[in-house]
Write an enzyme that holds these catalytic residues in place. Structure first.
Site, mmCIF file in Angstrom:
data_model
loop_
_atom_site.group_PDB
_atom_site.id
_atom_site.type_symbol
_atom_site.label_atom_id
_atom_site.label_comp_id
_atom_site.label_asym_id
_atom_site.label_seq_id
_atom_site.Cartn_x
_atom_site.Cartn_y
_atom_site.Cartn_z
ATOM 1 C CD GLU A 163 -2.534 -0.947 2.788
ATOM 2 O OE1 GLU A 163 -3.402 -1.784 3.020
ATOM 3 O OE2 GLU A 163 -2.238 -0.027 3.583
ATOM 4 C CB CYS A 223 0.232 1.121 8.255
ATOM 5 S SG CYS A 223 1.425 -0.097 7.951
HETATM 6 S S1 SF4 Z 1 3.595 -0.224 12.885
HETATM 7 FE FE1 SF4 Z 1 4.921 -1.891 13.559
HETATM 8 S S2 SF4 Z 1 4.052 -3.765 12.629
HETATM 9 FE FE2 SF4 Z 1 3.148 -1.987 11.581
HETATM 10 S S3 SF4 Z 1 4.427 -1.701 9.780
HETATM 11 FE FE3 SF4 Z 1 5.218 -0.331 11.366
HETATM 12 S S4 SF4 Z 1 6.820 -1.519 12.385
HETATM 13 FE FE4 SF4 Z 1 5.588 -2.954 11.225
#
Ligand code: SF4
Length: 345
Positions: free
Chosen positions: A89, A332
């Site tokens: 993404e 995310c």
């Molecule tokens: S928040 Fe943590 S688990 Fe999510 S992409 Fe970033 S590093 Fe990886």
């Protein structure tokens, strides 16, 4: 196959086709500064050289499979497919005040397993290559070109932990800042990390003027470990040493996702204030985009505003962020996770 990001191979193509450097510059400008399509970029080269480039160089290495435009705030979430059928993404952000930005992915999935993150629930598949990282920017630029926009800020805050794919991320960053290509100034590139001290130190030494963002999320070791398992390996004291070193080159961004009843209480505030005292940091208080499969809830706006006001009163630079793209699952990993579930049905 060589890609348009493979500068050494492109130089070989240039030499063997006896292309003058200024024609090559026009070719690169078409691709990276004017966001033109492949045929238009090829049209800048001498006619005799075009078929060699066309057959020997891959124009794009990701396939754009979905685009979701927010009706609320002008964010666009893009899902790309890699050559081996993985989904990643990117999010294009068009803030009303400020420059067009993109949040890009550096890995397929992620090995950090942060409890609040949809990507963390997918596990880790593989690192993205330099070309796959850069293609998110190139294709997004072509997409927004009819709007008269260009990406001016690149943030490594999408899927994956960038500093666990350090070689490819560093070479992508070099390409983003290189004058013949994207020519972005260092202050327009931000790399965000969960906190991997040695890699953070390497980043600061290599790119001292670039923005480093630390996903802190809690200044209490036991709370942080629950939120981010990586915190067990790299405790807060060790990370603070790195912050002290990094802040010699300028302000470090501190990301603080506010979760109700997890890191927004009085003891959390006091720990944060104490931990960051004396450091030149800019704190971003981030709202949580709730998503199916997560039982976490975001801190209500009123409480976030109060937390922000208290930090400001304590002398910190703080930005209270508002959710962008909440109607398009812009946090995310959310859309890819949704899409993967769809494929299983
Ligand atoms: S928040 Fe943590 S688990 Fe999510 S992409 Fe970033 S590093 Fe990886």
């Amino acid at each position: 196959m060589n890609t348009i990001y493979d500068t050494e191979s492109l130089e070989e193509f240039r030499r063997r086709n006896a292309i003058q450097p200024h024609r090559m510059k026009l070719f690169y400008n078409a691709l990276f500064k004017h966001s033109k399509g492949w045929n238009e970029a090829l049209g800048t080269l001498p006619e005799a050289a075009r078929s060699d480039f066309e057959t020997g160089i891959q124009f794009q290495c990701l396939e754009l499979v979905e685009r979701h435009d927010s009706e609320v705030d002008g964010a666009s979430k893009l899902i790309f497919k890699t050559h081996d059928h993985h989904l990643i993404e990117s999010v294009v952000l068009r803030p009303k005040t400020g420059r067009t930005s993109i949040c890009i992915s550096s890995q397929v999935g992620c090995a950090c397993y942060c409890s609040f993150c949809a990507t963390g629930k997918m596990g880790f598949t593989r690192n993205l290559t330099q070309a796959e990282i850069l293609d998110q920017v190139t294709q997004s630029n072509r997409m927004i070109q009819p709007e008269g926009r260009t990406i001016r800020n690149v943030v490594f805050m999408g899927m994956g932990e960038p500093l666990l794919n350090i070689d490819h991320v560093f070479s992508a960053v070099e390409f983003l800042r290189a004058a013949p290509f994207f020519n972005l100034s260092d202050s327009r590139i931000t790399v965000s990390t969960v906190g991997i001290p040695k890699a953070m130190e390497r980043f600061v030494e290599t790119f001292p003027k670039m923005q480093l963002a630390l996903s802190l999320h809690s200044a209490r070791q036991e709370v942080r470990q629950r939120m981010m398992p990586q915190a067990r390996t790299f405790p807060l004291e060790r990370i603070r040493e790195t912050l002290v070193a990094a802040s010699r080159h300028g302000k470090v961004m501190i990301e603080y996702l506010m979760l109700a009843g997890v890191n927004d209480r009085e003891e959390d505030f006091l720990a944060l204030e104490k931990y960051l005292k004396g450091l030149p940091v800019h704190i971003n208080l981030i709202p949580f985009n709730e998503y199916p499969g997560s039982n976490l809830q975001g801190t209500p706006l009123e409480q976030r505003a109060e937390f922000s006001a208290r930090l400001k009163a304590a002398g910190f630079d703080v930005t209270l962020r508002y959710s962008m793209g909440s109607d398009i699952a812009a946090a995310c990993g959310q859309l890819v996770q949704h899409k993967q579930k769809e494929a299983l049905l």
